[in-house]
Design an enzyme around this catalytic site. Structure first.
Site, PDB file in Angstrom:
ATOM      1  N   HIS A   1       0.812  -1.229   0.000  1.00 55.90           N
ATOM      2  CA  HIS A   1       0.000   0.000   0.000  1.00 55.90           C
ATOM      3  C   HIS A   1       0.845   1.279   0.000  1.00 55.90           C
ATOM      4  O   HIS A   1       0.703   2.100  -0.919  1.00 55.90           O
ATOM      5  CB  HIS A   1      -0.994  -0.041   1.162  1.00 55.90           C
TER       6      HIS A   1
ATOM      7  N   GLU B   1       0.707   4.908  13.014  1.00 53.73           N
ATOM      8  CA  GLU B   1      -0.691   4.582  13.255  1.00 53.73           C
ATOM      9  C   GLU B   1      -0.877   3.083  13.523  1.00 53.73           C
ATOM     10  O   GLU B   1      -1.558   2.685  14.458  1.00 53.73           O
ATOM     11  CB  GLU B   1      -1.498   4.984  12.012  1.00 53.73           C
ATOM     12  N   ASP B   2      -0.260   2.248  12.691  1.00 57.31           N
ATOM     13  CA  ASP B   2      -0.555   0.815  12.711  1.00 57.31           C
ATOM     14  C   ASP B   2       0.530  -0.052  13.329  1.00 57.31           C
ATOM     15  O   ASP B   2       0.387  -1.270  13.393  1.00 57.31           O
ATOM     16  CB  ASP B   2      -0.807   0.315  11.269  1.00 57.31           C
TER      17      ASP B   2
END
Ligand code: MN
Length: 653
Positions: free
Chosen positions: A46, A74-75
């Site tokens: 991505h 974030e992840d």
């Protein structure tokens, strides 16, 4: 996995540091290892794909690295600080901007989330437009893999993209991205219509592309024959959504729209654009009313080009766009063109920065909106009304450009110059002609606002006439202040004139403690606002009087002082102009209010025909006593009513 990315970057970034990009990739891949996308692919695909999209906008190295890292904080468990340590402050700043944006995704209240993310998006955009470009590339790749999501989520994201991201891409002038995003949304939201148009495009594509090829070589031949130098002639394609929208708006068939040949001629200098226009018109019959000179008069978003429509090969309707390479880059890549393409041309840089700051006035407006508008819903509405509406460019007498929404009037312009100009505006000279403040402005107008100290100033009707949020906010502020002042004066008048009737000599006669008590009682923060509330009628005089008397009454009682003849007994001195039967009337008034009269004495005031009447009364209800004071004061013969406060006063009267 990143060889394609590196190759594309190297093409336009000659000094590009491949090692840095590779280490960012390695870092991101390790951080995301084990994570999968919804379609089962490795997560790292991505950010890599998003970065590839960014290379089409020719963004700088920091932006590409930030894009590779954009989902890391974030992840994964890695932090911004870690990224800053490894890749520097600039990359960390960009990643931080995007991370803040993606955090708002996790809220489920749809509208609030949208609005929230918009706000942040814009704040960061205002700080650095690169954040928005990375966000758009991120969204672009997410849209391209949206099939992996459940239908409900797909619809929501497509709607959000169409409502928010597409207009942003449009506003920034990044057409390629805008068109692709639009088609992805169209496919999700109107699958049947999309399929229909897709099938039709497929059907006529070969025939159409043959026609375009023939048209291109015909144009090239003409230009060569006329010995005009040009860079290239290229065909243009409409996106599916564009065809669909145009079919709906103009109620035309697919073929009416699709069969048009769209050609673009790119060249080096401006004057040749007009020369080429002449050559085309000499050789092909032009369609009436279709010549547009957006070079002399650019569109509101800065778009520049010559447009004409002719009956071309086989009499097919052919649309030509004629523009310089500079215009083309700016038209196609919008803000990205300003930001990156010209970076290399250091000599021009200063100019670009100046141009950039003017062109992106709306960024400043967004910040203004943020300050002035607290509610999210209003922010959204204002944003849609104010920012996304078609805009016009007008000029100050010095040639400064001001961009305003279509339909803006002189007052809008005046407030955009300065709020004082708005406040003192009297009339305007538009292109040398005297016009009223309510005159609508048009693209290219030169406006000189005449101000005067004796101008009438902002009025309520201005609010309905202006088109910009800035003007509306300033006018409203002004009216509120003006209103406030008027209410304050009215409140003070009311207070002073009415309280007389209750034996209170206006606001100035009140003690500090009494004022404090009133503020507390009516829950107002200060005396000024108290008077404004009185002027507005929110606080009425009888309630004030009651509060004052109740306070005095209670204070006296709790102190255990025996200042009056009795706890419920009072002595009053009524100063009157005497007439026959007056004493009887006063007696009746007292009796009607259920108050006991204990004593009544009258004393003439020498040589005046006036009398002073002393009455002692006993009452059980404070409200009745207040009514008595008011009624006495309203009698035409009564000059003044005073309470005899001390025992001594009462006795020596
Ligand atoms: Mn992402």
């Amino acid at each position: 996995m990143i060889s394609k990315l590196i190759a594309s970057a190297r093409e336009y970034l000659p000094t590009f540091n491949e090692e840095r990009l590779t280490s960012a990739f390695d870092f991101a891949r390790k951080a995301h290892s084990g994570q999968l996308r919804k379609n089962g692919a490795e997560y790292i695909i991505h950010p890599v794909k998003a970065a590839e999209i960014l290379t089409t906008l020719q963004v700088d190295e920091d932006s590409l690295i930030a894009c590779l890292l954009h989902d890391v904080p974030e992840d994964t468990e890695h932090t911004i600080e870690e990224i800053e340590g490894l890749f520097g402050e600039n990359v960390a700043f960009l990643v931080n901007g995007i991370t803040k944006l993606s955090k708002v995704h996790y809220r489920d209240m749809m509208e609030a989330r949208q609005i929230e993310s918009l706000k942040k998006l814009f704040i960061h955009c205002a700080e650095d437009p690169r954040v928005i470009l990375i966000k758009l590339a991120d969204r672009m790749h997410n849209m391209s893999t949206i099939d992996a999501l459940p239908p409900e989520k797909r619809n929501r994201i497509a709607k959000e993209t169409l409502e928010i991201y597409v207009p942003i891409a449009n506003m920034l002038g990044i057409w390629e991205l805008k068109n692709s995003l639009e088609d992805f949304c169209f496919k999700v939201l109107e699958p049947k219509q999309y399929a229909k148009i897709d099938a039709l495009v497929l059907q006529s594509e070969i025939e159409q592309s043959m026609l375009v090829k023939r048209s291109i070589s015909a144009a090239e031949e003409l230009l060569a024959k006329a010995k005009v130098s040009f860079l290239r002639v290229e065909g243009r394609r409409k996106n599916h959504y564009g065809i669909y929208k145009k079919m709906k708006i103009s109620r035309s068939s697919f073929h009416d729209i699709y069969d048009l040949v769209g050609l673009r001629i790119i060249l080096d200098d401006v004057s040749t654009c007009y020369q080429i226009l002449g050559i085309l018109h000499q050789n092909f019959l032009p369609k009436l009313g279709r010549l547009k000179d957006y070079i002399a008069l650019p569109k509101s978003n800065g778009y520049q080009s010559l447009h004409t429509t002719v009956f071309g090969i086989d009499g097919k309707i052919t649309e030509f766009q004629i523009r310089t390479e500079d215009m083309h880059i700016e038209n196609e890549y919008g803000i990205a063109a300003h930001y990156f393409y010209r970076e290399a041309q250091k000599t021009k840089q200063k100019n670009i920065k100046k141009k950039l700051s003017k062109k992106y006035q709306w960024v400043k407006q967004i910040l203004d909106l943020q300050r002035d508008v607290k509610s999210n819903k209003r922010f959204m509405r204002n944003l849609k009304l104010d920012i996304f509406k078609d805009r016009i460019f007008v000029f100050t007498p010095n040639g400064d450009v001001i961009d305003l929404p279509q339909g803006a009037i002189v007052i809008d312009f005046a407030y955009h110059i300065h709020s004082d100009v708005g406040m003192l505006a009297e009339f305007a000279n538009i292109n040398g002609q005297k016009k009223s403040l309510f005159s609508k402005l048009h693209n290219g107008d030169v406006i000189h606002v005449k101000i005067s100290e004796s101008a009438e100033g902002p009025q309520i009707k201005w609010l309905n006439a202006v088109q910009t949020n800035l003007a509306r906010t300033r006018i409203r502020e002004f009216l509120r202040e003006k209103d406030k002042h008027e209410l304050l004066v009215a409140g003070e008048d009311l207070f002073d004139s009415q309280l007389k009737y209750y034996d209170i000599q206006g606001s100035k006669a009140l003690t500090k403690d009494q004022k404090m008590m009133l503020l507390e009682h009516f829950e107002v923060e200060d005396w000024e606002n108290f008077l404004v509330a009185v002027g507005h009628g929110e606080i009425d005089i009888p309630s004030i009087v009651f509060a004052l008397f109740a306070d005095r009454y209670n204070t006296n009682r709790s102190r255990g002082e025996n200042r009056s003849p009795g706890d419920d007994e009072l002595a009053l001195c009524i100063h009157v102009q005497d007439r026959v039967g007056l004493l009887g009337d006063i007696g009746n008034l007292v009796a009607e209010l259920d108050i006991n009269m204990l004593e009544m004495h009258t004393f003439p005031v020498e040589h005046s025909g006036e009398h002073k009447i002393k009455i002692c009364i006993r009452f059980s209800d404070l409200a009745q006593y207040i009514k008595l004071l008011r009624s006495l004061n309203c009698m035409p013969e009564v000059i003044a009513v005073n309470r005899l406060e001390t025992l001594e006063e009462v006795q020596t009267f």
